[in-house]
Design a protein around this motif. Structure first.
Motif, mmCIF file in Angstrom:
data_model
loop_
_atom_site.group_PDB
_atom_site.id
_atom_site.type_symbol
_atom_site.label_atom_id
_atom_site.label_comp_id
_atom_site.label_asym_id
_atom_site.label_seq_id
_atom_site.Cartn_x
_atom_site.Cartn_y
_atom_site.Cartn_z
ATOM 1 N N GLY A 75 -11.443 -14.934 -1.239
ATOM 2 C CA GLY A 75 -11.848 -14.762 0.141
ATOM 3 C C GLY A 75 -11.888 -13.462 0.547
ATOM 4 O O GLY A 75 -11.729 -12.592 -0.428
ATOM 5 N N ASN A 76 -12.061 -13.117 1.739
ATOM 6 C CA ASN A 76 -12.278 -11.623 2.151
ATOM 7 C C ASN A 76 -10.918 -11.231 2.917
ATOM 8 O O ASN A 76 -10.786 -10.124 3.334
ATOM 9 C CB ASN A 76 -13.099 -11.775 3.295
ATOM 10 C CG ASN A 76 -14.486 -11.904 2.804
ATOM 11 O OD1 ASN A 76 -14.963 -11.505 1.758
ATOM 12 N ND2 ASN A 76 -15.174 -12.632 3.853
ATOM 13 N N GLU A 77 -9.682 -11.971 2.480
ATOM 14 C CA GLU A 77 -8.482 -11.495 3.077
ATOM 15 C C GLU A 77 -8.057 -10.312 2.496
ATOM 16 O O GLU A 77 -8.203 -10.088 1.166
ATOM 17 C CB GLU A 77 -7.530 -12.622 2.862
ATOM 18 C CG GLU A 77 -7.839 -13.930 3.561
ATOM 19 C CD GLU A 77 -8.465 -14.739 2.635
ATOM 20 O OE1 GLU A 77 -8.807 -14.500 1.476
ATOM 21 O OE2 GLU A 77 -8.781 -16.156 3.063
ATOM 22 N N LYS A 78 -7.360 -9.338 2.855
ATOM 23 C CA LYS A 78 -6.918 -7.925 2.498
ATOM 24 C C LYS A 78 -5.208 -8.174 2.672
ATOM 25 O O LYS A 78 -4.927 -8.293 3.862
ATOM 26 C CB LYS A 78 -7.622 -6.906 3.116
ATOM 27 C CG LYS A 78 -8.809 -6.814 3.051
ATOM 28 C CD LYS A 78 -9.131 -6.389 1.560
ATOM 29 C CE LYS A 78 -10.736 -6.140 1.437
ATOM 30 N NZ LYS A 78 -11.017 -5.926 0.075
ATOM 31 N N LEU A 79 -4.461 -7.868 2.023
ATOM 32 C CA LEU A 79 -3.185 -8.179 1.845
ATOM 33 C C LEU A 79 -2.468 -6.720 1.480
ATOM 34 O O LEU A 79 -2.810 -5.919 0.904
ATOM 35 C CB LEU A 79 -2.587 -8.916 0.765
ATOM 36 C CG LEU A 79 -2.780 -10.398 0.890
ATOM 37 C CD1 LEU A 79 -2.376 -11.172 -0.469
ATOM 38 C CD2 LEU A 79 -2.449 -11.045 2.150
ATOM 39 N N ASN A 121 -6.159 -14.207 -13.105
ATOM 40 C CA ASN A 121 -4.939 -14.056 -12.529
ATOM 41 C C ASN A 121 -5.052 -13.659 -10.884
ATOM 42 O O ASN A 121 -4.162 -13.325 -10.370
ATOM 43 C CB ASN A 121 -3.845 -13.121 -13.138
ATOM 44 C CG ASN A 121 -4.367 -11.684 -13.271
ATOM 45 O OD1 ASN A 121 -5.502 -11.461 -12.743
ATOM 46 N ND2 ASN A 121 -3.542 -10.914 -13.863
ATOM 47 N N GLY A 122 -6.339 -13.855 -10.354
ATOM 48 C CA GLY A 122 -6.220 -13.534 -9.006
ATOM 49 C C GLY A 122 -5.690 -14.327 -7.999
ATOM 50 O O GLY A 122 -5.563 -15.571 -8.247
ATOM 51 N N GLY A 123 -4.574 -13.681 -7.271
ATOM 52 C CA GLY A 123 -3.951 -14.628 -6.443
ATOM 53 C C GLY A 123 -4.019 -14.693 -5.091
ATOM 54 O O GLY A 123 -5.247 -14.811 -4.582
#
Length: 150
Positions: free
Chosen positions: A146-150, A139-141
């Motif tokens: 990638g390497n993006e951090k939200l 369920n990784g959204g």
């Protein structure tokens, strides 16, 4: 190589309406033109008339997408991008433009305001289930691949 060509009927709703056309033979989209001169206020949005309606085969849809030149040069894009036109819609095609800039933007009659891309819609049967198969992603959204951090 044989290429299957779909026919889409275009109806002018005014004498000044411009039939959509491709800028180059290999363009994916057909340019849509304004059928009115209207002021798009800074930080505002409006539905712009194209003066056309159309009839597509039942297995098609059209997506209304922004023009990159309007976005980069003026901060003007499509509010509901992409907008979807269903095969059974027969009303006027209007383009919902939004102005993210701090300046009013004058849309002139016969200006290219958007592009229209046609695609095939596959028949789909939705089936309710209590379980789905497992995958590595799970369920990784947003940003999970990638390497993006939200």
């Amino acid at each position: 190589m044989d290429i299957l060509v779909s026919k889409v009927k275009i109806k002018r709703l005014s004498a000044t309406a411009h039939i959509p056309e491709k800028a180059t033979p290999n363009s994916a989209g057909y340019d849509l033109y304004s059928d009115e001169t209207v002021l798009l206020p800074a930080k505002g949005y409006i539905a712009v008339s194209t003066g056309i309606s159309m009839e597509m085969p039942c297995n098609m849809e059209a997506q209304i997408r922004p023009r990159s030149g309007l976005a980069i040069n003026h901060g003007v894009t499509i509010l509901n991008a992409p907008g979807t036109i269903d095969a059974d819609y027969r009303g006027e095609i209007k383009v919902l433009l939004v102005n993210f800039s701090d300046s009013d933007f004058l849309i002139k009659k016969e200006s290219r305001i958007a592009q229209m891309i046609f695609s095939t819609v596959s028949p789909t049967l939705l089936e309710e289930t209590a379980r789905l198969t497992e995958t590595t992603r799970g369920n990784g959204g947003f940003g999970s691949t990638g390497n993006e951090k939200l």
